[in-house]
Design an enzyme around this catalytic site. Structure first.
Site: not given
Ligand code: IMP
Ligand code: MG
Length: 422
Positions: A13, A16, A18, A39-41, A127, A222, A300, A303, A329
């Site tokens: 987070d 990236k 952007k 991932a959430g971009h 996630t 990630q 949601g 953090r 940021k």
């Molecule tokens: P998973 O990737 O869903 O197995 O989660 C494993 C760990 O990676 C957890 O602590 C998640 O919160 C973290 N994580 C996975 N994807 C992201 C992301 O895109 N941003 C931030 N943390 C992530």
């Molecule tokens: Mg993200």
């Protein structure tokens, strides 16, 4: 450029999406090399907000984009994002999906959720999108790949083999409902028709682009500290976000990568469990969270927030071979008079180190040694170049660059596409 990896230098987070969106506009090809819809971009482009999970951020600007073999794919999310592209007037044929990528099957999601429940207080805080169980099956060689859906007979056979084992686990270990072969097969056979046009040879496509002298951008999902091998295990994801993962995840040699751009926030956030030395104890954490809008894109979740950690960043420089950094940021820090920065860790024996601890217990017990930088206590909205930033803001950026020994190429000062100062 010509070939650049963009990688998260912290716990994810960092913004990236952007940065990739910005660089994608000068790129010919954008590649995702690992991870999946965990991932959430978030990208704000031309007044529209995009939230992508599966697709490379390059699609927002209509840049040809690939999803490599190192990725895991949720077929439904993939197709939803294809629909989103169409709705927004972008031709989805810019997307190429590796037939070697593994599919997240419904049981992977169920197992991810159930295993977190079982872990209780030891949970990883995933996630819950089925990421870990999908990569586990890939390593166990019972995974189902994208190319398997292209042949209904193979698909059925693979689902049958997987379910013979998964249903036992689900019922006996996790106390969950089993899956029905016919139902799953029918569902995935119906995805096949829609996915097929996007499936192709990603390794070949990227190689051809590089040979033709095209600008290729590799987009990590990630981040460094979530890397399966080099992150804060077990509080990590199940793939290799670090820069070298780009080569394996796409199917090119490491000699083809020219630059590695790390992306770091001007502070730190982390979602999920695990050690976090520079985490803020006190009301400034909530303040930073509010100001930075630090809530998970995918889940949601709130953090966890901390001040900048130069020990962890120095480690990111090392394991990724970062050639430069984007610091995002910076504007969020405008509200604070004083800015603590973690410059070293104090270990249990009282010694201090600038190097990231190799042993988990040292890291778990590491105490931050702070250096307090003065804040600028003014908005950064007016600055249209680095030179126009307040002196204290420039000092903050310079301090980070000299501590890391790499240049800071970009500075993010706002959410919009144009609020990045080169
Ligand atoms: P998973 O990737 O869903 O197995 O989660 C494993 C760990 O990676 C957890 O602590 C998640 O919160 C973290 N994580 C996975 N994807 C992201 C992301 O895109 N941003 C931030 N943390 C992530
Ligand atoms: Mg993200």
């Amino acid at each position: 450029m010509p070939s650049t990896v963009v990688v998260g230098a912290q716990w994810g987070d960092e913004g990236k999406g952007k940065i990739v969106d910005l660089l994608a506009q000068q790129s010919d090809l954008v590649c995702r090399y690992q991870g999946g819809p965990n991932a959430g971009h978030t990208i704000v482009a031309d007044g529209e907000t995009w939230k992508l999970r599966q697709m490379p951020s390059g699609v927002v600007s209509g840049t040809p984009s690939v999803i490599g073999a190192g990725c895991v794919v949720d077929a439904q999310v993939f197709l939803d994002e294809i629909d989103l592209l169409c709705e927004r007037g972008i031709d989805p044929s810019i997307v190429l999906l590796s037939g070697n990528a593994h599919l997240i099957m419904p049981w992977h999601v169920t197992i991810d959720q159930a295993s977190e429940r079982r872990l209780g207080s030891l949970q990883i805080g995933t996630t819950r999108r089925g990421i870990g169980p999908t990569y586990a099956d890939k390593a166990s060689r019972i995974g189902i790949r994208v190319q398997d859906v292209l042949d209904a007979k193979i698909l059925r056979q693979k689902i049958e083999v997987a379910l013979a084992e998964k249903n036992l686990w689900l019922e006996r270990i996790y106390d969950a409902e089993p899956f029905d072969l016919e139902e799953v097969w029918a569902q995935y056979a119906s995805f096949a028709e829609r996915i097929a046009p996007y499936v192709g040879d990603v390794s070949l496509a990227v190689d051809r682009a590089l040979r033709a002298g095209k600008q290729v951008l590799f987009e990590g999902a990630q981040a460094t500290m979530l890397d399966l091998d080099h992150g804060s295990y077990p509080f990590v994801t199940s793939s290799n976000p670090i820069a070298s993962g780009a080569a394996t995840g796409v199917g090119i040699g490491p000699t083809r990568i020219d630059h590695v751009l790390g992306v770091s926030k001007a502070y730190v956030t982390r979602v999920g469990e695990g050690p976090f030395p520079s985490e803020i104890a006190g009301p400034d954490e909530a303040r930073l969270r509010e100001l930075g809008g630090e809530y998970g894109t995918v889940t949601g979740r709130e953090r966890r927030c901390g001040w900048l950690d130069l020990v962890a960043l120095r480690y990111a420089v090392r394991v990724n071979g970062l050639t430069s950094l984007a610091l995002t940021k910076l504007d969020v820090l405008s509200a604070f008079d004083e800015l603590p920065v973690c410059v070293r860790y104090r270990l249990r024996d009282g010694s201090e180190t600038e190097d990231f601890p190799a042993h988990q217990s040292d890291f778990h017990h590491a105490q931050p040694v702070w250096e307090h930088l003065v804040g600028w206590a003014a908005p950064l909205d007016a600055a249209s170049s680095r030179e126009e930033l307040p002196v204290a803001a420039r000092s903050y950026v310079d301090f980070v660059a000299s501590s890391l020994g790499i240049p800071i190429e970009l500075v993010g000062v706002g959410a919009a596409r144009d609020r990045v100062l080169a």
